[in-house]
Each structure stands twice: as structure tokens, then as C-alpha cells.
Design an enzyme around this catalytic site. Structure first.
Site, PDB file in Angstrom:
ATOM      1  N   SER A   1     -11.362  -0.645  -0.214  1.00  0.00           N
ATOM      2  CA  SER A   1     -10.047  -0.670   0.448  1.00  0.00           C
ATOM      3  C   SER A   1     -10.181  -0.937   1.933  1.00  0.00           C
ATOM      4  O   SER A   1      -9.289  -1.529   2.554  1.00  0.00           O
ATOM      5  CB  SER A   1      -9.330   0.673   0.260  1.00  0.00           C
ATOM      6  OG  SER A   1      -8.783   0.795  -1.028  1.00  0.00           O
TER       7      SER A   1
ATOM      8  N   HIS B   1      -3.490   5.992   3.891  1.00  0.00           N
ATOM      9  CA  HIS B   1      -4.317   4.869   3.433  1.00  0.00           C
ATOM     10  C   HIS B   1      -3.811   3.535   3.971  1.00  0.00           C
ATOM     11  O   HIS B   1      -4.569   2.731   4.525  1.00  0.00           O
ATOM     12  CB  HIS B   1      -4.332   4.871   1.905  1.00  0.00           C
ATOM     13  CG  HIS B   1      -5.266   3.899   1.278  1.00  0.00           C
ATOM     14  ND1 HIS B   1      -4.923   2.582   1.008  1.00  0.00           N
ATOM     15  CD2 HIS B   1      -6.543   4.043   0.836  1.00  0.00           C
ATOM     16  CE1 HIS B   1      -5.944   1.966   0.442  1.00  0.00           C
ATOM     17  NE2 HIS B   1      -6.942   2.831   0.310  1.00  0.00           N
TER      18      HIS B   1
ATOM     19  N   ASP C   1       0.837  -1.198   0.000  1.00  0.00           N
ATOM     20  CA  ASP C   1       0.000   0.000   0.000  1.00  0.00           C
ATOM     21  C   ASP C   1       0.874   1.252   0.000  1.00  0.00           C
ATOM     22  O   ASP C   1       1.941   1.252  -0.601  1.00  0.00           O
ATOM     23  CB  ASP C   1      -0.923  -0.043   1.236  1.00  0.00           C
ATOM     24  CG  ASP C   1      -2.249   0.649   1.017  1.00  0.00           C
ATOM     25  OD1 ASP C   1      -2.251   1.886   0.890  1.00  0.00           O
ATOM     26  OD2 ASP C   1      -3.288  -0.033   0.975  1.00  0.00           O
TER      27      ASP C   1
END
Length: 312
Positions: free
Chosen positions: A240, A70, A36
Site C-alpha cells: 500500500s 491509511h 481508499d
């Protein structure tokens, strides 16, 4: 705690807790890879055991850091510690291998992703026990060659028994051109809201996509509270966010002994050995408020059964 933990069964409401897995993970050597934007290694709520940066150079201010947030959010959903603060993950205190393939802006070249795949594959070949990989990222293409390259990587990784969990995508459409979600060797994850309705943004599989139905689950993905960059916490939505619930559940499956790694590639590949275990657990979960998978009321969309960690 976010609402998703109770919904998938990782949180025990009678005991008002989720068991810490650090002792079991240490005994087995199990860990989870998050590919990620990186993970905040200084966050007090996350057990990052290693960070490898494939995009920023040592001269960059963001080298070895999650400049986006994220990846840290994803990692918290998987394994945030049960320490009385912040949030609790699906498998609290699970060791996290952070592989950074996306820079601060959250988008980057496929080459970095493939480098990370090669890194994980080399680790598996050396006997490193990576039980699940979280891929809350995607690229969109209808090119057959590009699909083959991506799916070949996923196939090689899952041959070791590792669960390769991939976000379905957030375009509210058929996932057929979304990678790596399209790959039948990936355990693809769609998103649900807290009322057990498909999230408006969630991609899905076509009802006639029998191959993908064997490697697809749904999980909480709307308004998920989790860890964030700079030691913080944030509420985000997307497939996600749904994917790490499945990644964490896969880790729980391995820790329980219900899922197994393969000492040699192909002996117990996840696609045929471990995904069926997780799908059977999901299919056996009771309906909630009269709502059931796998279509969740949609006539032409397959979202999958709800991931069920209670079984593990």
C-alpha cells in the site's frame, strides 16, 4: 523526507529539494485520484481538492473524514507539500481527489469500490484530467467471474490514458488471486526495503506470467514515513505504501509530457502507451549496491524493475 523519495529519484540531492508541481498541475488541470479510506482534508501538508464519501452517511461522525489514516498516508507519499515541515511527496502539492470506499476499520464492500470506479469513469468521460489512480487496496478470490468484473473496470479506466496503480498485496505469495493487482490492465506495484531487498511481505508475479510482467513495477514499501489522520505523521509498511510512489511517478510522467491522456477512449490507453514508458524508464535505471531487478535475487519470483522518476 522519507528514504523512498531519494531512491526513486524524485528528490534531487544536489538541490536538496523536490520541485513543487502546483503551477504545472494548475496549468494542465491534472489531478490524482486516491480510492481508499479517505484523506484528511484539514492536513496542512496535503492538497485535497475534492472528497467524496461512498461508505459513511452524513449522520456518521466519520462522514467526509479519514477515520483510519491509511488513505492520508498514501496521499502524502504522492503529493505532500514542500513546505519545510513534515514530509515531501513524489509530486509535491499535487491536487488529490479523495474517494472514500473504506470505513474506519479499513475493510468494506466491493460495491463501494465499484461506485468509485464508476465515478472516476464518468469524470474521465466528461474530460476531467485524472492522470493516475491509486488503489492501495485488495480483495482475494480465485473466482473467474469476480476477476472479470474487476478487470473490466480497470480496463475501462486505463483506456483514457489514466495510470491505474494497484498494490500487489502483502501475503508474500503469487499475486494471481489478488485483485486488482492480478489485472494486466493495472500497473501493479510490489515492495522493496531500504537495502534493495524484496519486502518480506510483498506479493510478486510468477516468472512465467508474461502478461503481468508488462505492467508491474517495484517501489519503496518498508518503513515509509508519511502524513496521517488528524494532521499527524506515521511510519507504515506494505505494498500500500509502495503503490503511491508509482502513482506519483506516473503523475510526474504526465506533467513532463512523456505520458499522455487519451481524448477519446482507446486512442492512448495506459496499458500500451504509458505503462511501457514507465517500465522503460525503470529498466534503464542503474543497479544499486550491485542489486538489480526484476527478480532481485529471487529464483522464482518477479518483483519488477524499480520505478524511476529521474527520467521525468
Amino acid at each position: 523526507m522519507n528514504w523512498g523519495d531519494a531512491r526513486i529519484g524524485s528528490y534531487d540531492p544536489s538541490k536538496k529539494t523536490t520541485p513543487d508541481v502546483s503551477a504545472a498541475a494548475a496549468a494542465t488541470g491534472y489531478k490524482v485520484a486516491v480510492i481508499d479510506t479517505g484523506v484528511d482534508t484539514t492536513h496542512p501538508d496535503i492538497n485535497v481538492v475534492e472528497f467524496k464519501d461512498f461508505v459513511d452517511t452524513p449522520q456518521s461522525a466519520y462522514y467526509g473524514k479519514d477515520g483510519n489514516g491509511h488513505g492520508t498516508h498514501v496521499a502524502g507519499i504522492i503529493g505532500a507539500k514542500n513546505n519545510g515541515a513534515g514530509v515531501i511527496g513524489v509530486v509535491p502539492n499535487m491536487p488529490i481527489l479523495a474517494l472514500k470506499v473504506l470505513p474506519k476499520d479499513g475493510s468494506g464492500p466491493l460495491d463501494a469500490v465499484y461506485e468509485a470506479y464508476a465515478d472516476v469513469l464518468a469524470r474521465l468521460q466528461k474530460g476531467e484530467k485524472i492522470v493516475s489512480i491509486n488503489l492501495s487496496l485488495s480483495s482475494i478470490t480465485d473466482d473467474a467471474d469476480a476477476k472479470k468484473v474487476e478487470c473490466d473496470w480497470i480496463r475501462k479506466l486505463q483506456l483514457y490514458g489514466t495510470a491505474v496503480c494497484a498494490a500487489a498485496g502483502n501475503d508474500g505469495e503469487d499475486l494471481k488471486d489478488n485483485l486488482p493487482a492480478y489485472c494486466t490492465e493495472a500497473l501493479t506495484v510490489t515492495s522493496m526495503d531500504s537495502a534493495d531487498n524484496p519486502s518480506y511481505f510483498s506479493n510478486f508475479a510468477a516468472m512465467n506470467n508474461d502478461g503481468k510482467k508488462k505492467s508491474l513495477l517495484t517501489a519503496p514499501g518498508s518503513n515509509i514515513y508519511s502524513t496521517y489522520k488528524d494532521g499527524g505523521y506515521e511510519t507504515l509498511s506494505g505494498t500500500s505504501m509502495a503503490t503511491p510512489f508509482v502513482t506519483g511517478s506516473a503523475a510526474a510522467c504526465f506533467l513532463s509530457g512523456n505520458c499522455k491522456l487519451s481524448a477519446q477512449p482507446g486512442v492512448t490507453p495506459s496499458q500500451t502507451a504509458n505503462y511501457p514508458v514507465m517500465l522503460a524508464a525503470a529498466a534503464g535505471a542503474p543497479c544499486n549496491n550491485g542489486k538489480c531487478g526484476p527478480s532481485w535475487g529471487a529464483s522464482n519470483a518477479y518483483y519488477g524493475y524499480y520505478v524511476n522518476t529521474r527520467q521525468f
